[in-house]
Design a protein around this motif. Structure first.
Motif, short mmCIF file in Angstrom:
data_model
loop_
_atom_site.label_atom_id
_atom_site.label_comp_id
_atom_site.label_asym_id
_atom_site.label_seq_id
_atom_site.Cartn_x
_atom_site.Cartn_y
_atom_site.Cartn_z
N TRP A 175 0.83 -1.21 0.00
CA TRP A 175 0.00 0.00 0.00
C TRP A 175 0.87 1.26 0.00
O TRP A 175 0.58 2.22 -0.71
CB TRP A 175 -0.92 -0.02 1.21
N ARG A 177 3.85 1.54 -1.25
CA ARG A 177 4.45 1.66 -2.59
C ARG A 177 3.41 2.03 -3.65
O ARG A 177 3.70 2.80 -4.57
CB ARG A 177 5.13 0.35 -2.98
N ASP A 178 2.20 1.48 -3.50
CA ASP A 178 1.17 1.67 -4.54
C ASP A 178 0.40 2.97 -4.39
O ASP A 178 -0.16 3.48 -5.38
CB ASP A 178 0.18 0.50 -4.52
N GLN A 179 0.33 3.51 -3.18
CA GLN A 179 -0.48 4.70 -2.94
C GLN A 179 0.35 5.92 -2.53
O GLN A 179 0.24 6.99 -3.13
CB GLN A 179 -1.54 4.41 -1.87
N LEU A 180 1.18 5.76 -1.54
CA LEU A 180 1.92 6.92 -1.03
C LEU A 180 2.97 7.40 -2.02
O LEU A 180 3.08 8.61 -2.29
CB LEU A 180 2.56 6.59 0.32
N ASN A 183 1.48 9.03 -5.29
CA ASN A 183 0.82 10.29 -4.98
C ASN A 183 1.78 11.34 -4.42
O ASN A 183 1.37 12.46 -4.11
CB ASN A 183 -0.33 10.06 -4.00
N THR A 185 3.34 11.51 -1.60
CA THR A 185 3.32 11.83 -0.18
C THR A 185 4.55 11.30 0.57
O THR A 185 4.85 11.76 1.67
CB THR A 185 2.04 11.29 0.48
#
Length: 223
Positions: A175, A177-180, A183, A185
């Motif tokens: 998560w 790696r895939d989201q933060l 994006n 962040t």
């Protein structure tokens, strides 16, 4: 509806206790020296594979001659303390009273007591040269991400941050790696601050490296 009986205490009332708890911890660790903080769930029972893993981890850290610092409660905190204690090492408990943690575990050579999470968490991070994170819940996640944030922002020196249990932790890291990262962040290299492994030999190797980089004892307290 459950009655929330927790009463708000003003910051002015809390601060003297928080400062006193941090000073007491600093005085204790001035004699003990830097250790390895082990975080993990209070809810894992004895006999569970995670508990046995925590015991082995605590014992192996103690066999390096490095103090083990854990939360002093039950579950995986107890497992880490117990492993260090049974191995004849220094086993420090940073104890706090909570509804699910209303007594200290019996495997502590040094017991410190806290009323507030503020001072307890600060005492973990001020006196550790590495952080090992066993499976856990919200409290463990809080400790994990505070360790990462302090190292990331250079408010604490570089230190190993190791998650033990690839099956348990892999979804969280995916998560991140895939989201933060996509994006923006966090930076891609921020993820590299964390090691995920099932190999206790790798954990011990990283701790040994950290000990060699920072072998000093705690500095004297200011006057």
């Amino acid at each position: 509806m459950t009655d929330n009986k927790t009463k708000r205490v003003s910051a002015e009332q809390q601060i003297p206790t928080i400062i006193a708890e941090m000073r007491a911890a600093a005085a204790a660790f001035q004699k003990i020296g830097l250790g390895v903080s082990v975080f993990g769930s209070a809810r894992i029972p004895r006999g569970h594979p995670f508990y046995e893993l925590g015991q082995e981890l605590g014992a192996r850290i103690a066999q390096l001659g490095v103090p083990v610092i854990a939360g002093g409660g039950p579950g995986l905190m107890e497992a880490a303390n117990r492993g260090a204690f049974d191995a004849g090492g220094r086993s420090i408990g940073l104890n706090i009273r909570l509804p699910r943690e209303n007594s200290d575990n019996a495997y502590q050579t040094d017991s410190l007591h806290f009323e507030y999470f503020n001072s307890r968490k600060a005492s973990f991070f001020m006196h550790s040269l590495a952080y090992v994170v066993l499976p856990g819940g919200f409290g463990t996640l809080d400790e994990l991400f505070e360790a990462v944030t302090l190292v990331q922002t250079m408010k604490q020196p570089p230190a190993p941050i190791i998650l033990v249990g690839t099956e348990f932790w892999s979804g969280l890291i995916d998560w991140v790696r895939d989201q933060l990262v996509p994006n923006g962040t966090v930076s891609p290299f921020d993820v590299d601050l964390i090691t995920v492994t099932d190999d206790l030999d790798e954990v011990i190797r990283q701790i040994q490296d950290a000990v060699q980089i920072e072998p000093s004892r705690e500095p004297a307290l200011p006057e």
